[in-house]
Design a protein around this motif. Structure first.
Motif, PDB file in Angstrom:
ATOM      1  N   PRO A  57      37.843  -3.768 -33.997  1.00 51.78           N
ATOM      2  CA  PRO A  57      37.277  -5.761 -34.300  1.00 51.78           C
ATOM      3  C   PRO A  57      38.328  -6.535 -32.981  1.00 51.78           C
ATOM      4  CG  PRO A  57      39.104  -5.697 -35.646  1.00 51.78           C
ATOM      5  CD  PRO A  57      38.875  -5.028 -35.850  1.00 51.78           C
ATOM      6  N   GLY A  58      37.575  -6.902 -32.150  1.00 51.75           N
ATOM      7  CA  GLY A  58      37.562  -7.756 -31.489  1.00 51.75           C
ATOM      8  C   GLY A  58      36.656  -9.194 -31.004  1.00 51.75           C
ATOM      9  N   GLU A  59      37.097  -9.834 -30.159  1.00 53.13           N
ATOM     10  CA  GLU A  59      36.154 -10.728 -29.421  1.00 53.13           C
ATOM     11  C   GLU A  59      36.431 -10.799 -27.330  1.00 53.13           C
ATOM     12  OE1 GLU A  59      36.553 -15.466 -28.780  1.00 53.13           O
ATOM     13  OE2 GLU A  59      38.063 -14.163 -30.914  1.00 53.13           O
ATOM     14  N   ILE A  60      35.023 -11.411 -27.079  1.00 52.35           N
ATOM     15  CA  ILE A  60      34.419 -10.866 -25.694  1.00 52.35           C
ATOM     16  C   ILE A  60      35.432 -12.381 -25.342  1.00 52.35           C
ATOM     17  CG2 ILE A  60      33.622 -10.819 -23.664  1.00 52.35           C
ATOM     18  CD1 ILE A  60      32.114  -9.868 -25.416  1.00 52.35           C
ATOM     19  N   VAL A  61      36.435 -12.554 -24.249  1.00 53.79           N
ATOM     20  CA  VAL A  61      37.471 -13.816 -23.861  1.00 53.79           C
ATOM     21  C   VAL A  61      37.606 -13.549 -22.033  1.00 53.79           C
ATOM     22  CG1 VAL A  61      39.474 -13.097 -25.239  1.00 53.79           C
ATOM     23  CG2 VAL A  61      39.384 -11.997 -23.502  1.00 53.79           C
ATOM     24  N   GLN A  62      36.396 -13.271 -22.018  1.00 52.04           N
ATOM     25  CA  GLN A  62      35.826 -13.000 -20.307  1.00 52.04           C
ATOM     26  C   GLN A  62      34.881 -12.006 -20.125  1.00 52.04           C
ATOM     27  OE1 GLN A  62      38.831 -13.104 -17.488  1.00 52.04           O
ATOM     28  NE2 GLN A  62      37.355 -12.900 -15.559  1.00 52.04           N
ATOM     29  N   VAL A  63      33.731 -12.332 -18.845  1.00 54.22           N
ATOM     30  CA  VAL A  63      32.592 -11.245 -18.587  1.00 54.22           C
ATOM     31  C   VAL A  63      32.554 -11.470 -16.953  1.00 54.22           C
ATOM     32  CG1 VAL A  63      30.400 -11.171 -18.988  1.00 54.22           C
ATOM     33  CG2 VAL A  63      31.256 -12.338 -20.255  1.00 54.22           C
ATOM     34  N   GLY A  64      32.431 -10.276 -16.557  1.00 54.45           N
ATOM     35  CA  GLY A  64      32.785 -10.306 -14.636  1.00 54.45           C
ATOM     36  C   GLY A  64      31.322  -8.998 -14.621  1.00 54.45           C
ATOM     37  N   HIS A  65      31.845  -9.169 -13.348  1.00 57.07           N
ATOM     38  CA  HIS A  65      30.832  -7.437 -12.903  1.00 57.07           C
ATOM     39  C   HIS A  65      31.303  -7.147 -12.101  1.00 57.07           C
ATOM     40  CE1 HIS A  65      27.035  -6.645 -10.510  1.00 57.07           C
ATOM     41  NE2 HIS A  65      26.506  -6.632 -11.649  1.00 57.07           N
TER      42      HIS A  65
END
Length: 90
Positions: free
Chosen positions: A42-50
């Motif tokens: 399990p994890g959690e998204i801490v940043q979304v980039g491109h």
């Protein structure tokens, strides 16, 4: 001009590793090619980039023991994770 591909997941979303995740060399204190997070972790998204050149979303996922950069194919929402059956050929 090519439109930026929109991310499938968002910041703060819970996810699990869809596949075993190995060190690709980006973790200097971990041997390269060592398993870092097992499928289903399990994890959690801490940043979304491109990634501009490849036109794909990239996700920084906090798995508790390590934060890894992941592609969409490497993570799924917890309810969509289906473990592979051991010993069964695809």
């Amino acid at each position: 001009m090519i439109d930026q591909r929109l991310p499938r997941y968002e910041w703060g979303q819970e996810v699990v590793a869809a596949t075993d995740l190995y060190n690709d060399g980006s973790l200097p204190d971990v041997p390269e090619d060592q398993l870092v997070v097992a499928a289903g972790g399990p994890g959690e998204i801490v940043q979304v980039g491109h990634h501009g050149e490849a036109n794909i979303p990239l996700y920084m996922v906090d798995f508790g023991i390590v934060v890894l950069g992941c592609l969409e194919e490497e993570i799924v929402p917890p309810g969509l994770y289906v473990p592979e059956a051991e010993g069964v050929a695809a």
